[in-house]
Design a protein around this motif. Structure first.
Motif, PDB file in Angstrom:
ATOM      1  N   ASP A   1       0.829  -1.211   0.000  1.00 43.06           N
ATOM      2  CA  ASP A   1       0.000   0.000   0.000  1.00 43.06           C
ATOM      3  C   ASP A   1       0.864   1.263   0.000  1.00 43.06           C
ATOM      4  OD1 ASP A   1      -2.132  -1.709   0.054  1.00 43.06           O
ATOM      5  OD2 ASP A   1      -2.630  -1.386   2.169  1.00 43.06           O
TER       6      ASP A   1
ATOM      7  N   VAL B   1       2.231   1.673  -3.648  1.00 43.13           N
ATOM      8  CA  VAL B   1       1.259   2.181  -4.626  1.00 43.13           C
ATOM      9  C   VAL B   1       0.846   3.613  -4.295  1.00 43.13           C
ATOM     10  CG1 VAL B   1       0.407  -0.107  -5.259  1.00 43.13           C
ATOM     11  CG2 VAL B   1      -0.712   1.130  -3.404  1.00 43.13           C
ATOM     12  N   SER B   2       0.912   3.983  -3.012  1.00 46.58           N
ATOM     13  CA  SER B   2       0.595   5.369  -2.650  1.00 46.58           C
ATOM     14  C   SER B   2       1.665   6.313  -3.188  1.00 46.58           C
ATOM     15  CB  SER B   2       0.471   5.519  -1.134  1.00 46.58           C
ATOM     16  OG  SER B   2       1.727   5.407  -0.493  1.00 46.58           O
TER      17      SER B   2
ATOM     18  N   ILE C   1       3.345   5.791  -5.959  1.00 47.74           N
ATOM     19  CA  ILE C   1       3.074   5.893  -7.395  1.00 47.74           C
ATOM     20  C   ILE C   1       1.933   6.874  -7.640  1.00 47.74           C
ATOM     21  CG2 ILE C   1       2.235   4.648  -9.434  1.00 47.74           C
ATOM     22  CD1 ILE C   1       3.644   2.175  -8.413  1.00 47.74           C
ATOM     23  N   SER C   2       0.888   6.743  -6.841  1.00 49.30           N
ATOM     24  CA  SER C   2      -0.270   7.625  -6.994  1.00 49.30           C
ATOM     25  C   SER C   2       0.106   9.086  -6.761  1.00 49.30           C
ATOM     26  CB  SER C   2      -1.366   7.196  -6.015  1.00 49.30           C
ATOM     27  OG  SER C   2      -2.486   8.042  -6.112  1.00 49.30           O
ATOM     28  N   LYS C   3       0.933   9.309  -5.757  1.00 52.12           N
ATOM     29  CA  LYS C   3       1.349  10.674  -5.424  1.00 52.12           C
ATOM     30  C   LYS C   3       2.205  11.275  -6.532  1.00 52.12           C
ATOM     31  CE  LYS C   3       3.843  13.305  -1.870  1.00 52.12           C
ATOM     32  NZ  LYS C   3       4.598  13.214  -0.590  1.00 52.12           N
TER      33      LYS C   3
ATOM     34  N   THR D   1       2.462  10.126  -9.827  1.00 47.24           N
ATOM     35  CA  THR D   1       1.962  10.039 -11.208  1.00 47.24           C
ATOM     36  C   THR D   1       0.453  10.210 -11.336  1.00 47.24           C
ATOM     37  OG1 THR D   1       1.599   7.642 -11.119  1.00 47.24           O
ATOM     38  CG2 THR D   1       3.816   8.391 -11.699  1.00 47.24           C
ATOM     39  N   GLY D   2      -0.259  10.038 -10.234  1.00 41.91           N
ATOM     40  CA  GLY D   2      -1.716  10.091 -10.302  1.00 41.91           C
ATOM     41  C   GLY D   2      -2.333   8.767 -10.714  1.00 41.91           C
ATOM     42  N   LEU D   3      -1.483   7.767 -10.976  1.00 48.78           N
ATOM     43  CA  LEU D   3      -1.969   6.443 -11.367  1.00 48.78           C
ATOM     44  C   LEU D   3      -2.359   5.627 -10.143  1.00 48.78           C
ATOM     45  CD1 LEU D   3       0.745   5.537 -14.042  1.00 48.78           C
ATOM     46  CD2 LEU D   3      -1.570   6.377 -14.471  1.00 48.78           C
ATOM     47  N   SER D   4      -3.441   4.895 -10.270  1.00 52.01           N
ATOM     48  CA  SER D   4      -3.889   4.032  -9.176  1.00 52.01           C
ATOM     49  C   SER D   4      -3.536   2.586  -9.519  1.00 52.01           C
ATOM     50  CB  SER D   4      -5.402   4.172  -8.978  1.00 52.01           C
ATOM     51  OG  SER D   4      -5.844   3.332  -7.943  1.00 52.01           O
ATOM     52  N   GLU D   5      -2.615   2.020  -8.766  1.00 52.31           N
ATOM     53  CA  GLU D   5      -2.151   0.657  -9.032  1.00 52.31           C
ATOM     54  C   GLU D   5      -2.572  -0.279  -7.903  1.00 52.31           C
ATOM     55  OE1 GLU D   5      -0.822  -0.386 -11.686  1.00 52.31           O
ATOM     56  OE2 GLU D   5       0.049   1.346 -12.698  1.00 52.31           O
ATOM     57  N   ASN D   6      -2.680  -1.556  -8.240  1.00 55.72           N
ATOM     58  CA  ASN D   6      -2.992  -2.585  -7.243  1.00 55.72           C
ATOM     59  C   ASN D   6      -2.409  -3.905  -7.734  1.00 55.72           C
ATOM     60  OD1 ASN D   6      -4.109  -4.515  -5.491  1.00 55.72           O
ATOM     61  ND2 ASN D   6      -5.983  -3.334  -5.241  1.00 55.72           N
TER      62      ASN D   6
END
Length: 289
Positions: free
Chosen positions: A180, A183-184, A186-188, A190-195
């Motif tokens: 978690d 992926v947070s 990455i989200s921060k 790039t804005g991409l939501s990964e799982n």
């Protein structure tokens, strides 16, 4: 005592009888004596491949049983495929029966699934379902999907091994926390939501990160930050599979050095307590940014 027997071709028997008639009056000897004479005269002329014929008959019966078994396994597989595809709400599903053009491929797939069950010590039905679940999840187009399931045998076995490793994870909550956190980041950035929780070949890396950071006694977020910072110059981020290995250790050591984790002024940090203290300060520092 084994009772004498005779297995002879008609042509050979005719020659034996012709020879007997030269020396005996068949009408004047008893049937028992005639039988004995025929047996004696037939020695060397009886079929020497009788055992082969009998063995072939047994082999044919055994082969028929194997073919029957293959048919039963293929039928089971067909039913399970139909059921699993229904659960996935696929449209236009056709059950594969013996008249279907994919039946020969299905029988081959049944053998592959049996090998999968044997290799992993699984019950037949449970093993078939597991193989199909892993395989069907990988398929995007269902054109010639039986052929695809056949070709996937190696990758399905590999993924199942990864699933077992994930299942045996000794600290699942922390592994998920590492995932978690990753992926947070990455989200921060790039804005991409990964799982990656449903991608065993990726998620296994977070178990390795947890094991490594436990061994090094380093907070996992510091370790992950080191991996991201090393690739920040390229406006990129590490793939989960890049989080462990020699390059990952190089990125960690560089990060620790650049952030003066290994040194305190001019004094080198030598104890674990000093290292933990320095890491904690860095952790607090990075969180304030």
């Amino acid at each position: 005592m084994r009772e004498p027997s005779l297995h002879i071709r008609e042509k050979e028997l005719a020659l034996v009888l012709k020879d007997i008639k030269k020396f005996y009056d068949i009408n004047k000897i008893s049937t028992e004596k005639l039988a004995t004479i025929i047996l004696n005269k037939s020695k060397g002329k009886s079929c020497n491949n009788r055992l082969v014929i009998i063995s072939n008959e047994k082999l044919n019966r055994k082969t028929n049983q194997v073919l029957k078994s293959k048919k039963e396994d293929a039928s089971l597989l067909s039913s399970l495929i139909y059921m699993l595809r229904q659960k996935k709400k696929h449209r236009g599903i056709t059950r594969i029966d013996q008249d279907h053009r994919d039946w020969p491929k299905l029988k081959k797939l049944a053998l592959v699934c049996l090998d999968f069950c044997n290799d992993n010590n699984l019950d037949k039905k449970a093993g078939f379902i597991r193989y199909l679940q892993i395989g069907l999840d990988k398929i995007t187009s269902y054109r010639n999907y039986i052929g695809k399931l056949l070709d996937m045998a190696e990758s399905i076995n590999q993924e199942y091994e990864l699933l077992l490793q994930i299942q045996d994870d000794t600290n699942k909550p922390e592994t998920q926390e590492i995932h978690d956190y990753y992926v947070s980041k990455i989200s921060k950035n790039t804005g991409l939501s990964e799982n990656y929780k449903n991608k065993p070949n990726k998620y296994i890396s977070f178990i390795k990160v947890r094991e490594l950071t436990d061994e090094l006694d380093i907070p996992f977020d510091i370790y992950i930050d080191a991996q991201f910072e090393a690739l920040a110059w390229a406006n990129s981020f590490p793939d989960p599979n890049q989080l462990v290995g020699d390059k990952a250790m190089e990125r960690l050591n560089k990060y620790l050095y650049e952030n003066k984790i290994r040194k305190k002024g001019k004094k080198e940090i030598k104890t674990n307590d000093e290292l933990k203290d320095a890491l904690l300060k860095l952790k607090l520092k990075t969180r304030k940014k």
